[in-house]
Design a protein around this motif. Structure first.
Motif, PDB file in Angstrom:
ATOM      1  N   GLU A  54       0.826  -1.202   0.000  1.00 54.08           N
ATOM      2  CA  GLU A  54       0.000   0.000   0.000  1.00 54.08           C
ATOM      3  C   GLU A  54       0.867   1.261   0.000  1.00 54.08           C
ATOM      4  N   ARG A  55       1.974   1.225   0.690  1.00 59.02           N
ATOM      5  CA  ARG A  55       2.871   2.381   0.723  1.00 59.02           C
ATOM      6  C   ARG A  55       3.502   2.627  -0.639  1.00 59.02           C
ATOM      7  N   ILE A  56       3.828   1.578  -1.371  1.00 58.85           N
ATOM      8  CA  ILE A  56       4.349   1.739  -2.725  1.00 58.85           C
ATOM      9  C   ILE A  56       3.311   2.448  -3.596  1.00 58.85           C
ATOM     10  N   LEU A  57       2.067   1.986  -3.513  1.00 56.98           N
ATOM     11  CA  LEU A  57       0.999   2.594  -4.300  1.00 56.98           C
ATOM     12  C   LEU A  57       0.743   4.039  -3.856  1.00 56.98           C
ATOM     13  N   GLU A  58       0.821   4.278  -2.564  1.00 60.08           N
ATOM     14  CA  GLU A  58       0.566   5.611  -2.026  1.00 60.08           C
ATOM     15  C   GLU A  58       1.619   6.615  -2.465  1.00 60.08           C
ATOM     16  N   TYR A  59       2.882   6.184  -2.503  1.00 64.51           N
ATOM     17  CA  TYR A  59       3.960   7.115  -2.824  1.00 64.51           C
ATOM     18  C   TYR A  59       4.235   7.233  -4.319  1.00 64.51           C
ATOM     19  N   ASP A  60       3.674   6.357  -5.123  1.00 63.70           N
ATOM     20  CA  ASP A  60       3.882   6.440  -6.569  1.00 63.70           C
ATOM     21  C   ASP A  60       3.530   7.824  -7.118  1.00 63.70           C
ATOM     22  N   PRO A  61       2.308   8.335  -6.896  1.00 64.38           N
ATOM     23  CA  PRO A  61       2.006   9.671  -7.429  1.00 64.38           C
ATOM     24  C   PRO A  61       2.834  10.775  -6.795  1.00 64.38           C
ATOM     25  N   ALA A  62       3.213  10.610  -5.535  1.00 59.19           N
ATOM     26  CA  ALA A  62       4.052  11.618  -4.881  1.00 59.19           C
ATOM     27  C   ALA A  62       5.431  11.669  -5.529  1.00 59.19           C
ATOM     28  N   VAL A  63       5.970  10.508  -5.895  1.00 62.07           N
ATOM     29  CA  VAL A  63       7.259  10.461  -6.591  1.00 62.07           C
ATOM     30  C   VAL A  63       7.140  11.148  -7.947  1.00 62.07           C
ATOM     31  N   ARG A  64       6.065  10.888  -8.655  1.00 62.90           N
ATOM     32  CA  ARG A  64       5.858  11.506  -9.966  1.00 62.90           C
ATOM     33  C   ARG A  64       5.754  13.030  -9.849  1.00 62.90           C
TER      34      ARG A  64
ATOM     35  N   ASP B  32       7.315  14.729  -7.589  1.00 61.92           N
ATOM     36  CA  ASP B  32       8.575  15.178  -6.993  1.00 61.92           C
ATOM     37  C   ASP B  32       8.357  15.772  -5.603  1.00 61.92           C
ATOM     38  N   VAL B  33       7.449  15.156  -4.833  1.00 61.96           N
ATOM     39  CA  VAL B  33       7.195  15.591  -3.462  1.00 61.96           C
ATOM     40  C   VAL B  33       8.404  15.237  -2.591  1.00 61.96           C
ATOM     41  N   PRO B  34       8.889  16.154  -1.770  1.00 63.83           N
ATOM     42  CA  PRO B  34      10.063  15.868  -0.931  1.00 63.83           C
ATOM     43  C   PRO B  34       9.902  14.592  -0.109  1.00 63.83           C
ATOM     44  N   ASP B  35      10.949  13.796  -0.065  1.00 65.88           N
ATOM     45  CA  ASP B  35      11.052  12.568   0.720  1.00 65.88           C
ATOM     46  C   ASP B  35      10.232  11.408   0.159  1.00 65.88           C
ATOM     47  N   SER B  36       9.473  11.624  -0.909  1.00 69.47           N
ATOM     48  CA  SER B  36       8.626  10.550  -1.445  1.00 69.47           C
ATOM     49  C   SER B  36       9.453   9.410  -2.031  1.00 69.47           C
ATOM     50  N   VAL B  37      10.541   9.747  -2.723  1.00 67.63           N
ATOM     51  CA  VAL B  37      11.395   8.702  -3.297  1.00 67.63           C
ATOM     52  C   VAL B  37      11.967   7.832  -2.189  1.00 67.63           C
ATOM     53  N   HIS B  38      12.425   8.474  -1.123  1.00 64.16           N
ATOM     54  CA  HIS B  38      12.985   7.730   0.003  1.00 64.16           C
ATOM     55  C   HIS B  38      11.952   6.789   0.614  1.00 64.16           C
ATOM     56  N   GLN B  39      10.741   7.293   0.840  1.00 64.97           N
ATOM     57  CA  GLN B  39       9.707   6.483   1.477  1.00 64.97           C
ATOM     58  C   GLN B  39       9.286   5.305   0.598  1.00 64.97           C
ATOM     59  N   MET B  40       9.185   5.535  -0.689  1.00 66.76           N
ATOM     60  CA  MET B  40       8.817   4.440  -1.592  1.00 66.76           C
ATOM     61  C   MET B  40       9.928   3.387  -1.643  1.00 66.76           C
ATOM     62  N   ARG B  41      11.152   3.839  -1.652  1.00 67.72           N
ATOM     63  CA  ARG B  41      12.290   2.917  -1.677  1.00 67.72           C
ATOM     64  C   ARG B  41      12.342   2.079  -0.399  1.00 67.72           C
TER      65      ARG B  41
END
Length: 499
Positions: free
Chosen positions: A226-236, A238-247
């Protein structure tokens, strides 16, 4: 082009009560009648309502000052980020990309039409500054897919103005409650329309309480999916820290597969773990560059001006910018790929029909504790081996391996917290302290590698390499300090684990 607006609002029931007078409530000095606005919105979702299940709303609305496409992401109760795009006949590409991880290869279709007669009032302070917009909405809803007809209701909506103090909403809420106005039981108009026309409330009926070891492991895997799905649009976005959280979510899931191989069949999970590693690699290009750029910039800022020789700051900024653009382009391409969508489908299939082994039916206190202890033993061995090595590249590699296993032990302990309680929570906290220290060491290793590269380029361009060498020496000292701190920290962790 799409833009983003933070929406902070409260919704209330209003069958016949209307809007009480709000003049004099807190800083509200005047209530200005702005008249009636007719709004017509068609909400889109997949036929099986994947967006609704994730508390996302996608609509095409005409009427009012913000006609167009609106995609809303939940942030907190009463707070949503609204992505807006201009009016068009089909879902804009930039909006479709933000829901791709949910929609995948399914079709977005109209599911509900809402027509609202909105009676608008502006709440302003003594200086005429807008504090909030209050409206009484008379809503007519028609279901456009499946069985179900139409419904009507009236509600009050109070939305905070841009830059206004959120405390205004608290004062208004208190006044409305005293006047007998009840908060809405539905999080959105769409949710109410679906409920009243035969649909399920978003998220209704999720997740039973875990009982077996398998239940606990699957609950943790489901959370990371669920966290991967949640952070996908945030990564797209470029929301701060989103790449880190998805990783981190991909790492947690991979670690869970490996630690709990007695619960979930490795023959099934190992290929999935390999795909998660591929995804984490793409995420890491941007994240690692971001961490390095911040670290080197901060180190440079700490130097007296007299010790900065040559265009070091310009060269560092150029390196960071080029790396970021390149990494982001590569990452977005990964998120748009068929391979990534296939991975998401595979995760769904695993959770729908998990490859449980015999131990999955066992008592979690026994099965999970055994797996966590095994991970801790591996960390102990790797830390001991690293400390026995002399400073240098071999020790750097060994410390990095200990860090990776320490993260895996931390994630295993986190997964076990609901079953094991305080002991697992304490271990997770200890592993977090360890990996933070070892992460500082690894960051220093990577910083020195980058400084060597930048120094070589600067030297070739005829520039002074003095500052790069100075920063390199400071990074060596930071690494030595973490190595000196490691034995004492590990002894404290070992003693705590033994208790």
């Amino acid at each position: 082009m799409a833009d983003t607006k933070r929406e902070i609002e409260r919704k209330y029931e209003s069958e016949d009560s209307g809007l009480p007078d709000l003049t004099g409530v807190g800083p509200v000095a005047d209530v200005i009648d702005k008249g009636l606005v007719e709004l017509d919105a068609v909400y889109y979702d997949t036929p099986d309502q994947r967006l609704t299940a994730a508390s996302l709303t996608l609509r095409r609305r005409t009427g009012g000052a913000d006609a167009g496409w609106h995609l809303k992401f939940p942030v907190a109760p009463g707070v949503r980020d609204e992505i807006r795009a201009p009016l068009s006949d089909t879902v804009p590409a930039e909006i479709a990309a933000l829901v791709r991880s949910r929609v995948r290869n399914a079709e977005l279709v109209p599911v509900v039409r809402l027509r609202s007669a909105r009676d608008v009032r502006h709440l302003v302070d003594a200086g005429g500054r807008l504090l909030a917009e209050a409206s009484v909405d008379t809503v007519t809803a028609d279901r456009l897919i499946g069985k179900g007809g139409g419904t009507q209701w009236t509600e009050i909506e109070v939305e905070l103005a841009d830059q206004a103090d959120p405390a205004v909403l608290d004062r208004i809420d208190k006044h409305l409650r005293k006047a007998g106005v009840r908060p809405s039981t539905s999080p959105s108009k769409l949710a109410r329309a679906l409920e009243r026309t035969g649909g399920a409330r978003p998220g209704h009926g999720r997740g039973a309480k875990p009982v077996t070891a398998g239940d606990h492991v699957l609950a943790y895997v489901r959370e990371q999916r669920e966290r991967i799905l949640e952070y996908d649009p945030a990564v797209r976005r470029d929301v701060p820290d989103s790449v880190h959280q998805m990783r981190v979510a991909t790492r947690r899931m991979r670690g869970t597969f490996r630690t709990f191989g007695k619960v979930l069949d490795p023959a099934v999970t190992e290929p999935i773990a390999a795909e998660l590693k591929w995804l984490a690699g793409g995420l890491g290009l941007d994240r690692d560059q971001e961490v390095l750029a911040d670290r080197l910039t901060a180190a440079l800022d700490s130097l007296p001006a007299a010790l900065v020789s040559g265009p070091v700051r310009t060269r560092l900024a150029g390196w960071a910018s080029v790396r970021h653009v390149s990494a982001r382009g590569h990452l977005v391409a990964i998120l748009d790929s068929a391979r990534y969508l296939a991975l998401l489908d595979t995760l769904d299939a695993l959770l729908a029909d998990p490859p449980l082994r015999k131990s999955a039916a066992g008592k979690p206190q026994k099965v999970l504790a055994k797996a966590v202890r095994k991970d801790l033993a591996k960390v102990s061995r790797l830390v001991t081996e690293a400390l026995d090595l002399p400073p240098g590249e071999e020790r750097d590699v060994a410390v990095h391996e200990a860090r990776k296993k320490g993260k895996r032990a931390r994630y295993a302990a986190e997964a076990a917290v609901p079953a094991l309680g305080g002991s697992a929570r304490s271990l997770a906290k200890s592993m977090k302290s360890l990996t933070k220290l070892l992460g500082e060491h690894q960051d220093s290793v990577m910083a020195r590698h980058t400084l060597r590269e930048l120094s070589a380029v600067a030297h070739a361009a005829g520039e002074s390499a003095f500052t790069y060498g100075l920063l390199y020496g400071r990074e060596e000292a930071r690494a030595a300090a973490t190595e000196a701190e490691l034995p004492g920290l590990w002894q404290r962790i070992s003693e705590a684990a033994a208790d």
